[in-house]
Design a protein around this motif. Structure first.
Motif, PDB file in Angstrom:
ATOM      1  N   THR A  49       2.041   4.075  -3.097  1.00  0.00           N
ATOM      2  CA  THR A  49       1.151   4.664  -1.913  1.00  0.00           C
ATOM      3  C   THR A  49      -0.188   5.140  -2.672  1.00  0.00           C
ATOM      4  O   THR A  49      -1.347   5.150  -1.987  1.00  0.00           O
ATOM      5  CB  THR A  49       1.780   5.704  -1.313  1.00  0.00           C
ATOM      6  N   PHE A  50      -0.256   5.394  -4.080  1.00  0.00           N
ATOM      7  CA  PHE A  50      -1.339   6.242  -4.416  1.00  0.00           C
ATOM      8  C   PHE A  50      -2.212   5.048  -5.479  1.00  0.00           C
ATOM      9  O   PHE A  50      -3.346   5.645  -5.927  1.00  0.00           O
ATOM     10  CB  PHE A  50      -1.048   7.095  -5.292  1.00  0.00           C
ATOM     11  N   LYS A  51      -2.070   3.700  -5.308  1.00  0.00           N
ATOM     12  CA  LYS A  51      -2.679   2.664  -6.189  1.00  0.00           C
ATOM     13  C   LYS A  51      -4.104   2.271  -5.508  1.00  0.00           C
ATOM     14  O   LYS A  51      -4.251   2.348  -4.347  1.00  0.00           O
ATOM     15  CB  LYS A  51      -1.737   1.596  -6.514  1.00  0.00           C
ATOM     16  N   HIS A  52      -4.607   1.724  -6.410  1.00  0.00           N
ATOM     17  CA  HIS A  52      -5.976   1.092  -5.907  1.00  0.00           C
ATOM     18  C   HIS A  52      -5.509  -0.395  -5.873  1.00  0.00           C
ATOM     19  O   HIS A  52      -4.613  -1.208  -6.327  1.00  0.00           O
ATOM     20  CB  HIS A  52      -7.003   1.071  -6.980  1.00  0.00           C
ATOM     21  N   PRO A  53      -6.132  -1.165  -5.054  1.00  0.00           N
ATOM     22  CA  PRO A  53      -5.806  -2.665  -4.660  1.00  0.00           C
ATOM     23  C   PRO A  53      -5.912  -3.766  -5.839  1.00  0.00           C
ATOM     24  O   PRO A  53      -6.534  -3.337  -6.879  1.00  0.00           O
ATOM     25  CB  PRO A  53      -7.022  -3.154  -3.631  1.00  0.00           C
ATOM     26  N   HIS A  54      -5.220  -4.748  -5.763  1.00  0.00           N
ATOM     27  CA  HIS A  54      -5.468  -5.444  -7.045  1.00  0.00           C
ATOM     28  C   HIS A  54      -6.643  -6.367  -6.825  1.00  0.00           C
ATOM     29  O   HIS A  54      -7.395  -6.535  -8.179  1.00  0.00           O
ATOM     30  CB  HIS A  54      -4.308  -6.721  -6.727  1.00  0.00           C
ATOM     31  N   ASP A  55      -7.238  -6.578  -5.770  1.00  0.00           N
ATOM     32  CA  ASP A  55      -8.578  -7.193  -5.544  1.00  0.00           C
ATOM     33  C   ASP A  55      -9.622  -6.357  -6.367  1.00  0.00           C
ATOM     34  O   ASP A  55      -9.684  -5.250  -5.889  1.00  0.00           O
ATOM     35  CB  ASP A  55      -8.895  -7.338  -3.950  1.00  0.00           C
ATOM     36  N   VAL A  76      -0.651   4.607  18.395  1.00  0.00           N
ATOM     37  CA  VAL A  76       0.063   3.749  17.438  1.00  0.00           C
ATOM     38  C   VAL A  76       0.160   4.670  16.073  1.00  0.00           C
ATOM     39  O   VAL A  76      -0.868   4.861  15.719  1.00  0.00           O
ATOM     40  CB  VAL A  76      -0.187   2.259  16.999  1.00  0.00           C
ATOM     41  N   ARG A  77       1.462   4.606  15.648  1.00  0.00           N
ATOM     42  CA  ARG A  77       1.407   5.776  14.360  1.00  0.00           C
ATOM     43  C   ARG A  77       1.724   4.854  13.090  1.00  0.00           C
ATOM     44  O   ARG A  77       1.933   3.733  13.080  1.00  0.00           O
ATOM     45  CB  ARG A  77       2.863   6.637  14.586  1.00  0.00           C
ATOM     46  N   LEU A  78       0.732   5.519  12.063  1.00  0.00           N
ATOM     47  CA  LEU A  78       0.921   4.782  10.770  1.00  0.00           C
ATOM     48  C   LEU A  78       1.838   5.631   9.916  1.00  0.00           C
ATOM     49  O   LEU A  78       1.668   6.540   9.558  1.00  0.00           O
ATOM     50  CB  LEU A  78      -0.612   4.802  10.538  1.00  0.00           C
ATOM     51  N   GLY A  79       2.702   4.693   9.214  1.00  0.00           N
ATOM     52  CA  GLY A  79       3.498   5.196   8.210  1.00  0.00           C
ATOM     53  C   GLY A  79       3.070   4.495   6.804  1.00  0.00           C
ATOM     54  O   GLY A  79       2.699   3.308   6.983  1.00  0.00           O
ATOM     55  N   VAL A  80       3.473   5.078   5.643  1.00  0.00           N
ATOM     56  CA  VAL A  80       3.412   4.616   4.507  1.00  0.00           C
ATOM     57  C   VAL A  80       4.524   4.872   3.491  1.00  0.00           C
ATOM     58  O   VAL A  80       5.345   5.821   3.578  1.00  0.00           O
ATOM     59  CB  VAL A  80       2.140   5.115   3.672  1.00  0.00           C
ATOM     60  N   ALA A  81       4.682   3.885   2.586  1.00  0.00           N
ATOM     61  CA  ALA A  81       6.152   3.858   1.899  1.00  0.00           C
ATOM     62  C   ALA A  81       5.643   3.528   0.266  1.00  0.00           C
ATOM     63  O   ALA A  81       4.757   2.677   0.158  1.00  0.00           O
ATOM     64  CB  ALA A  81       7.218   3.193   2.312  1.00  0.00           C
ATOM     65  N   GLY A  82       6.273   4.133  -0.725  1.00  0.00           N
ATOM     66  CA  GLY A  82       6.098   3.873  -1.919  1.00  0.00           C
ATOM     67  C   GLY A  82       5.665   4.780  -3.000  1.00  0.00           C
ATOM     68  O   GLY A  82       4.601   5.279  -3.065  1.00  0.00           O
ATOM     69  N   LYS A  83       6.738   5.357  -3.699  1.00  0.00           N
ATOM     70  CA  LYS A  83       6.606   6.089  -4.878  1.00  0.00           C
ATOM     71  C   LYS A  83       6.265   7.466  -4.419  1.00  0.00           C
ATOM     72  O   LYS A  83       5.539   8.172  -4.926  1.00  0.00           O
ATOM     73  CB  LYS A  83       5.779   5.736  -5.869  1.00  0.00           C
TER      74      LYS A  83
END
Length: 361
Positions: free
Chosen positions: A250-256, A276-283
């Protein structure tokens, strides 16, 4: 800014008691036919007891052709109903909102479990055959039928799995999806299966049934600009109740490299989303990280690794601002957390530095 302990009201369905949801996690604990086992029931019910606002199952296959791994939960047949009903009842009794993630493996299905693998295009590497236009529409119908079955079982909602390179995400792959029907070529054509699946699931279920969508922001042939545009369309349409962005980190920068100037998350929190609700997943492993996500504009977080390590991760987050879930841990820790033998073996074998070496049983 919201806090982790605050409840979350969605456009449809029940309020979630807090902002921490259990991410959908492969656990290999179902029977060979996709029916629920005691181990899978107990693992999920324990997370509801532990205070998660919403508890979601692992990816459940909607058709035998999409069966992706041994021990995968199923939602493709009425034979799955008794187990799903039992699980829905337990999650509700523990106070959690409940969801089944619906998935089709496409070319990433397991040939040992299905006689025919399908994909948006012929793929000799995987031995997958291109779906006809009618075949695509049947896949959409399978998602809708599975959602109707899940609703009958008593779940509050479903999440449509459009991420991680499974079938729906395969259609988003601009490198390979050069179909000449309305499901390939241009970005809008490649997005069509997502919109049509959402519409079919919504039409097949009741007015208060919660529908979510999981997307990947990059990788699997998906580029950031297109991921943002699809997210924008889904959020503007309002047919889903939440969008789950699976970031891996969740805390990374884009590959691009052209978009590397700021965190990947910011590219999605800035999109207007109405109700509409926004959720995030990842570490997301700590109280500080949960708070950071909410402070940066998401409505809720989905905890995967932390939810395996601690069935009561939401309570730990609320009670201790310095709490961090850490690993590796001994097998005895996971057993005490209601991780069954098959799941524990999977974690020890496939997750680096997770189960203490030499202590997998």
């Amino acid at each position: 800014m919201p806090t982790p302990s605050q409840s979350l009201t969605l456009r449809r369905g029940p309020r979630w008691r807090n902002r921490v949801a259990l991410a959908p996690l492969t656990n290999l604990q179902s029977n060979a036919d996709g029916t629920l086992t005691d181990d899978e029931h107990d693992w999920l019910a324990r997370r509801a007891d532990g205070g998660f606002g919403m508890v979601m199952t692992c990816a459940a296959f909607v058709d035998d052709a999409g069966h992706s791994f041994t021990g995968q939960l199923g939602a493709s047949d009425d034979a799955h109903l008794p187990g799903l009903t039992r699980l829905a009842d337990s999650l509700r009794a523990a106070g959690a909102a409940s969801s089944v993630q619906l998935q089709h493996g496409g070319r990433r299905g397991d040939r040992a479990l299905t006689s025919t693998l399908v994909a948006p295009w012929d793929d000799p590497k995987y031995g997958a055959q291109a779906l006809t236009t009618d075949g695509v529409q049947q896949v959409i119908a399978d998602f809708a039928a599975a959602a109707r079955r899940v609703e009958r079982a008593g779940f509050d909602g479903v999440e449509i799995h459009g991420a991680h390179g499974y079938l729906l995400a395969q259609f988003l792959d601009g490198r390979n999806n050069v179909r000449t029907d309305r499901y390939g070529g241009s970005a809008d054509n490649r997005f069509a299966i997502i919109h049509e699946t959402i519409a079919a699931v919504r039409a097949a279920t009741g007015a208060d049934f919660q529908v979510g969508l999981r997307l990947s922001p990059e990788r699997y042939g998906i580029v950031l600009d297109e991921a943002r545009e699809l997210a924008r369309q889904v959020l503007a349409d309002g047919a889903v109740d939440y969008l789950d962005m699976s970031m891996w980190d969740t805390f990374k920068h884009p590959h691009d490299r052209e978009s590397h100037d700021r965190p990947l998350l910011d590219y999605f929190t800035e999109i207007p989303r109405g109700d509409v609700r926004l959720g995030v997943a990842g570490k997301i492993l700590s109280s500080a990280q949960v708070h950071e996500c909410l402070d940066r504009g998401v409505d809720f977080v989905l905890a995967g690794t932390a939810g395996i390590l601690h069935h009561d991760f939401p309570r730990l987050v609320v009670d201790d601002l310095d709490f961090t879930a850490t690993h590796p841990q001994p097998a005895s820790h996971f057993i005490a957390e209601s991780v069954g033998p098959a799941f524990l073996d999977y974690l020890a074998t496939n997750w680096d530095d997770f189960v203490t070496a030499g202590d997998a049983t």
